[in-house]
Design a protein around this motif. Structure first.
Motif, PDB file in Angstrom:
ATOM      1  N   PRO A   1       3.524  -8.694  12.014  1.00 31.30           N
ATOM      2  CA  PRO A   1       2.401  -9.243  11.249  1.00 31.30           C
ATOM      3  C   PRO A   1       2.254 -10.765  11.324  1.00 31.30           C
ATOM      4  O   PRO A   1       1.191 -11.299  11.034  1.00 31.30           O
ATOM      5  CB  PRO A   1       2.698  -8.796   9.810  1.00 31.30           C
ATOM      6  CG  PRO A   1       3.500  -7.548   9.970  1.00 31.30           C
ATOM      7  CD  PRO A   1       4.353  -7.812  11.185  1.00 31.30           C
TER       8      PRO A   1
ATOM      9  N   GLY B   1       1.683  -2.189  10.227  1.00 30.93           N
ATOM     10  CA  GLY B   1       0.970  -3.458  10.115  1.00 30.93           C
ATOM     11  C   GLY B   1       1.098  -4.367  11.307  1.00 30.93           C
ATOM     12  O   GLY B   1       0.600  -5.496  11.282  1.00 30.93           O
TER      13      GLY B   1
ATOM     14  N   ARG C   1       5.998  -8.221   3.106  1.00 32.67           N
ATOM     15  CA  ARG C   1       5.316  -7.634   4.268  1.00 32.67           C
ATOM     16  C   ARG C   1       6.268  -7.563   5.462  1.00 32.67           C
ATOM     17  O   ARG C   1       6.353  -6.543   6.142  1.00 32.67           O
ATOM     18  CB  ARG C   1       4.077  -8.456   4.606  1.00 32.67           C
ATOM     19  CG  ARG C   1       3.320  -7.941   5.823  1.00 32.67           C
ATOM     20  CD  ARG C   1       2.160  -8.805   6.167  1.00 32.67           C
ATOM     21  NE  ARG C   1       2.648 -10.055   6.761  1.00 32.67           N
ATOM     22  CZ  ARG C   1       1.878 -11.035   7.189  1.00 32.67           C
ATOM     23  NH1 ARG C   1       0.577 -10.939   7.084  1.00 32.67           N
ATOM     24  NH2 ARG C   1       2.395 -12.108   7.726  1.00 32.67           N
ATOM     25  N   SER C   2       7.010  -8.642   5.690  1.00 30.15           N
ATOM     26  CA  SER C   2       7.931  -8.670   6.829  1.00 30.15           C
ATOM     27  C   SER C   2       9.091  -7.706   6.634  1.00 30.15           C
ATOM     28  O   SER C   2       9.507  -7.033   7.573  1.00 30.15           O
ATOM     29  CB  SER C   2       8.446 -10.097   7.053  1.00 30.15           C
ATOM     30  OG  SER C   2       7.391 -10.926   7.459  1.00 30.15           O
TER      31      SER C   2
ATOM     32  N   ASP D   1       5.026 -13.846   4.711  1.00 36.85           N
ATOM     33  CA  ASP D   1       5.140 -13.010   3.520  1.00 36.85           C
ATOM     34  C   ASP D   1       6.431 -12.192   3.604  1.00 36.85           C
ATOM     35  O   ASP D   1       6.566 -11.326   4.469  1.00 36.85           O
ATOM     36  CB  ASP D   1       3.909 -12.098   3.455  1.00 36.85           C
ATOM     37  CG  ASP D   1       3.888 -11.208   2.240  1.00 36.85           C
ATOM     38  OD1 ASP D   1       4.794 -10.369   2.086  1.00 36.85           O
ATOM     39  OD2 ASP D   1       2.943 -11.342   1.448  1.00 36.85           O
TER      40      ASP D   1
END
Length: 137
Positions: free
Chosen positions: A126, A105, A19-20, A16
């Motif tokens: 993540p 995360g 997210r990263s 993702d």
């Protein structure tokens, strides 16, 4: 006559992009390279400047497979083929980094502490890529 490498690129497969991007920006404070795209607000390619000569490229897993071609498949998700490391100046700085990783995360695999080889912690992003935090030598 030897040729000196001009720069180092570390490329990791990710699931993702957003997210990263948020994880590496917020946990490690790495400098994002490039302008956000209109599509998802994440630069393309997604890269961070680690230092003057080192870039971290985060590539969607299927894209990394495309780059590797028929020569080999990317490692399965959750498999780490290398252990990346980052240095902290003090035990408190290492502990603070571990908390930022957790809060962004990431997963803490081994809490900061004294080991036979030194003060260290082990975390994962993540996507499961392992990072070791050590004190500067």
């Amino acid at each position: 006559m030897s040729t000196k490498a001009r720069g180092l690129y570390i490329s990791l497969p990710i699931a993702d992009r957003m997210r990263s991007m948020l994880f590496y920006r917020d946990a490690f404070g790495f400098e994002l390279v490039g302008e956000p795209t209109e599509e998802d607000g994440v630069p393309e390619p997604l890269m961070f400047r680690i230092d003057q000569r080192t870039l971290l490229a985060l590539i969607p897993a299927d894209g990394l497979g495309w780059v590797l071609g028929d020569s080999r498949a990317p490692a399965p998700a959750g498999t780490s083929e290398c252990l990346m490391g980052v240095a902290a100046a003090t035990e408190q700085e290492a502990a603070d980094l571990v908390e930022r990783i957790r809060g962004s995360g990431g997963e803490v695999l081994a809490e900061p502490g004294h080991r036979p080889w030194g003060y260290t912690a082990l975390c994962a992003d993540p996507d499961g890529h392992a990072w070791q935090i050590n004190l500067e030598p």
